[in-house]
Design a protein around this motif. Structure first.
Motif, PDB file in Angstrom:
ATOM      1  N   TRP A 171       0.611  -1.415   0.060  1.00 34.90           N
ATOM      2  CA  TRP A 171      -0.220   0.110  -0.027  1.00 34.90           C
ATOM      3  C   TRP A 171       0.465   1.324   0.129  1.00 34.90           C
ATOM      4  O   TRP A 171       1.115   2.283  -0.568  1.00 34.90           O
ATOM      5  N   LYS A 203      -1.806   0.405   6.470  1.00 35.07           N
ATOM      6  CA  LYS A 203      -2.224   0.218   5.307  1.00 35.07           C
ATOM      7  C   LYS A 203      -3.538   1.129   5.710  1.00 35.07           C
ATOM      8  O   LYS A 203      -3.632   1.828   4.125  1.00 35.07           O
ATOM      9  N   ARG A 204      -4.193   2.035   6.825  1.00 36.02           N
ATOM     10  CA  ARG A 204      -5.325   2.291   6.232  1.00 36.02           C
ATOM     11  C   ARG A 204      -4.638   4.270   5.447  1.00 36.02           C
ATOM     12  O   ARG A 204      -4.867   5.082   5.803  1.00 36.02           O
ATOM     13  N   THR A 205      -3.361   4.524   6.861  1.00 33.89           N
ATOM     14  CA  THR A 205      -3.134   5.950   6.111  1.00 33.89           C
ATOM     15  C   THR A 205      -2.620   6.105   5.208  1.00 33.89           C
ATOM     16  O   THR A 205      -2.911   7.069   4.161  1.00 33.89           O
ATOM     17  N   ALA A 257      -3.886   4.294   2.303  1.00 32.48           N
ATOM     18  CA  ALA A 257      -5.170   4.058   1.809  1.00 32.48           C
ATOM     19  C   ALA A 257      -5.640   5.784   1.436  1.00 32.48           C
ATOM     20  O   ALA A 257      -6.171   5.975   0.837  1.00 32.48           O
ATOM     21  N   GLU A 258      -5.669   6.170   2.565  1.00 34.91           N
ATOM     22  CA  GLU A 258      -6.532   7.670   2.665  1.00 34.91           C
ATOM     23  C   GLU A 258      -5.415   8.687   2.244  1.00 34.91           C
ATOM     24  O   GLU A 258      -6.001   9.479   1.685  1.00 34.91           O
ATOM     25  N   TRP A 283     -10.787   1.291  -0.352  1.00 33.08           N
ATOM     26  CA  TRP A 283     -11.338   1.529   0.643  1.00 33.08           C
ATOM     27  C   TRP A 283     -11.676   1.146   2.327  1.00 33.08           C
ATOM     28  O   TRP A 283     -10.726   0.936   3.287  1.00 33.08           O
ATOM     29  N   ARG A 284     -12.597   0.421   1.818  1.00 27.95           N
ATOM     30  CA  ARG A 284     -13.293  -0.455   2.521  1.00 27.95           C
ATOM     31  C   ARG A 284     -12.397  -1.438   2.783  1.00 27.95           C
ATOM     32  O   ARG A 284     -12.246  -1.975   3.863  1.00 27.95           O
ATOM     33  N   ALA A 339      -8.979  -1.431   3.174  1.00 31.25           N
ATOM     34  CA  ALA A 339      -8.634  -1.196   4.736  1.00 31.25           C
ATOM     35  C   ALA A 339      -8.458  -0.426   5.599  1.00 31.25           C
ATOM     36  O   ALA A 339      -7.676  -0.118   6.079  1.00 31.25           O
ATOM     37  N   GLN A 340      -9.908  -0.371   5.620  1.00 30.46           N
ATOM     38  CA  GLN A 340      -9.987   0.260   7.172  1.00 30.46           C
ATOM     39  C   GLN A 340     -10.436  -0.641   8.144  1.00 30.46           C
ATOM     40  O   GLN A 340     -10.263  -2.729   8.150  1.00 30.46           O
ATOM     41  N   VAL A 341      -9.719  -0.092   9.241  1.00 31.17           N
ATOM     42  CA  VAL A 341      -9.220  -0.655  10.752  1.00 31.17           C
ATOM     43  C   VAL A 341     -10.766  -1.126  11.440  1.00 31.17           C
ATOM     44  O   VAL A 341     -11.391   0.339  12.035  1.00 31.17           O
TER      45      VAL A 341
END
Length: 152
Positions: free
Chosen positions: A55, A111-113, A115-116, A146-147, A149-151
């Motif tokens: 990512w 991963k979330r960062t 994805a943002e 995005w979904r 990667a969401q935590v």
């Protein structure tokens, strides 16, 4: 001569026993505990690291591909400039988090960062009018990514 061989064998056996006990103790007392990896989707720490790294690389590639001034030949508007700035900040943050992450939960944060940041790159591309032909298809792909990667 026989004493040296016996001493060498004892040292080797001691090292093997110590290594096996250290590995077992580390597995039981590690951040994931005896129940298994701490990742949300059951990934091992190594798998989570590889996924988070993918990512971060994807975000970096998206940013490097946006040589805005060379492509458009015009001045960048405020919306695109802000989106690119936000994406660059996310890339720096994700790289720093990746350097210090050790558990699957920490890699999920990386991963979330990232994805943002990818979302900010998409906003910049949309604001600049790049790739408008298949923007809808990319939006649905990015939404699914995005979904995932969401935590929660």
């Amino acid at each position: 001569m026989g004493f040296a061989v016996l001493l060498a064998l004892l040292l080797i056996a001691g090292a093997v026993v110590a290594r096996s006990r250290w590995g077992r103790t580390r597995d039981l007392s590690g951040p994931s505990g005896p129940a298994g990896p701490s990742g949300l989707s059951g990934l091992s720490d190594l798998d989570a690291e590889a996924d988070a790294n993918r990512w971060v690389v994807r975000l970096g590639a998206g940013l490097s591909a946006l040589e805005v001034r060379a492509w458009t030949g015009t001045r960048v508007d405020g919306t695109a400039a802000q989106a690119l700035t936000d994406a660059s900040e996310r890339l720096r943050t994700a790289r720093a988090e990746l350097a210090t992450a050790r558990t699957a939960a920490e890699y999920a944060l990386v991963k979330r960062t990232a994805a943002e940041g990818i979302d900010h790159v998409r906003r910049a591309r949309t604001s600049l009018g790049l790739d408008q032909a298949d923007a809808e298809a990319r939006r649905s792909e990015d939404g699914r990514a995005w979904r995932s990667a969401q935590v929660s």
